[in-house]
Structures are given as structure tokens and as C-alpha cells.
Design an enzyme around this catalytic site. Structure first.
Site, PDB file in Angstrom:
ATOM      1  N   SER A 114       0.801  -1.223   0.000  1.00 33.76           N
ATOM      2  CA  SER A 114       0.000   0.000   0.000  1.00 33.76           C
ATOM      3  C   SER A 114       0.837   1.278   0.000  1.00 33.76           C
ATOM      4  O   SER A 114       0.305   2.370  -0.153  1.00 33.76           O
ATOM      5  CB  SER A 114      -0.959   0.036   1.195  1.00 33.76           C
ATOM      6  N   LYS A 151       1.113   4.419   6.931  1.00 38.22           N
ATOM      7  CA  LYS A 151       0.474   5.250   5.914  1.00 38.22           C
ATOM      8  C   LYS A 151       0.937   6.697   6.072  1.00 38.22           C
ATOM      9  O   LYS A 151       1.605   7.055   7.036  1.00 38.22           O
ATOM     10  CB  LYS A 151      -1.071   5.231   6.052  1.00 38.22           C
TER      11      LYS A 151
END
Length: 193
Positions: A114, A151
Site C-alpha cells: 500500500s 500510511k
């Protein structure tokens, strides 16, 4: 310092990697095929230059022992340079470069894809500085509703969210809680060899 000094230091670094310790003077004399007096001269020079430190009757690596040569010029990744100098300048200790606060630093192996558009790949080692404080745009390890993820921290409509760096993944908006665990300060990747 002579070439043989650097050869001995390089050999000692490789040996330390295999044994997990600095060999004894007797072992060094045997391996190098020299007298114990010659070994002591090398050990004394290593100590003088900050490569070894003495603890009791054992020699231990000092911080400079782990420093690697840093080339005096950049390595072009665009248009090739006509001439590259590969002789190293002062030593470069990777740990000192990546770790500013050892007591607050932790390493994690990254799993997943991701964050690939940020250059973070599956299997990379993330160097995190543990802190509950981060600013927008930082890449953070955070607990979202009790689950840990890596993230980019952002704010949408006044609320903090976590943005993946891969268009295949959605923005993560916490249902209940978002707690910053640490901020990414470095990354390590080993290529197959």
C-alpha cells in the site's frame, strides 16, 4: 595509515560479522601469520583511530568500526558521468545516519504494497522513531481503531486520516480512534546477492 592497516581492518570486520566478536590476539596472530607483537601494533592503531575499545581484557568494536566508506561524489542515476571516483572518504555509520534517538527507535519489516508509490516495498525495513506527535505529510505507523498500519498522515475536512501511497487502496478514516505510534525516519532494503 598504510594499505595493510585497511586490509586488516576490512578482514577484522568480516571476521566480526561471522563470529559476533573480535578474535583474540592469539587467534589473530595465527590467522594473519604474524607475531603477537605485530598483532598488538595493529590493535593499538585500531584503538587510536576509534575502531576498537577495551572492556576488561576484551576488545570490542567502537562506533567507527561499523562505519563504511562514503564515496566523495554522487552516484548518477540519470545521465552517466564520464568518470567516477570510487575511493571512499570519511567513514559513514549507517546507524548514526538513521537513528537519532536510539532509545526511541524501532525497526519493523514492512508487509504489503500500500506504500509502493512512496518507495516503500514489501520486505523493506522501516526505521521508526516512536512518538505520538506527527505532522501532516509524515509517513507514520499508527493504530487505527486498535490495528497497526503504515500510511501517510493527512487531514480531510478537519479530521486526521491515513492515506495509502497506492491507488489500489482506500483512504483510512478511523471509526473511533487514531493513535500515532511512530514516524518513519528511514528505510533499509537489501537486494539479492
Amino acid at each position: 595509515m598504510s594499505q595493510s592497516f585497511h586490509d586488516r581492518l576490512a578482514w577484522l570486520r568480516d571476521r566480526y560479522r561471522k563470529l559476533g566478536r573480535i578474535p583474540s590476539c592469539r587467534e589473530l596472530a595465527k590467522d594473519w601469520g604474524v607475531s603477537s607483537t605485530a598483532v598488538w601494533k595493529v590493535i593499538d592503531r585500531l584503538h587510536e583511530h576509534g575502531y576498537l575499545q577495551k572492556e576488561g581484557n576484551r576488545w570490542l568494536p567502537d562506533e567507527s568500526f561499523f562505519a563504511r566508506p562514503m564515496a566523495p561524489s554522487y552516484l548518477p542515476a540519470g545521465v552517466p558521468n564520464e568518470q567516477m571516483q570510487d575511493d571512499g572518504s570519511d567513514g559513514f555509520a549507517i546507524d548514526s545516519f538513521l537513528v537519532e534517538h536510539p532509545s526511541r527507535t524501532v525497526l519493523y519489516t514492512v508487509r504489503g504494497d500500500s506504500m509502493i508509490d512512496a518507495g516503500i516495498q514489501d520486505g523493506d525495513v522501516a526505521v521508526l522513531e516512536l512518538s505520538s506527535q506527527a505532522k501532516e505529510g509524515d509517513i507514520v505507523a499508527a493504530y487505527v481503531d486498535g490495528r497497526l498500519t503504515l500510511k501517510k498522515l493527512a487531514r480531510i475536512s478537519g479530521e486526521y486520516v491515513l492515506i495509502p501511497c497506492n491507488k489500489m487502496y482506500p483512504v483510512i478514516k478511523p471509526e473511533r480512534t487514531l493513535e500515532i505510534y511512530g514516524v518513519l525516519v528511514g528505510l533499509a532494503r537489501k537486494y539479492g546477492r
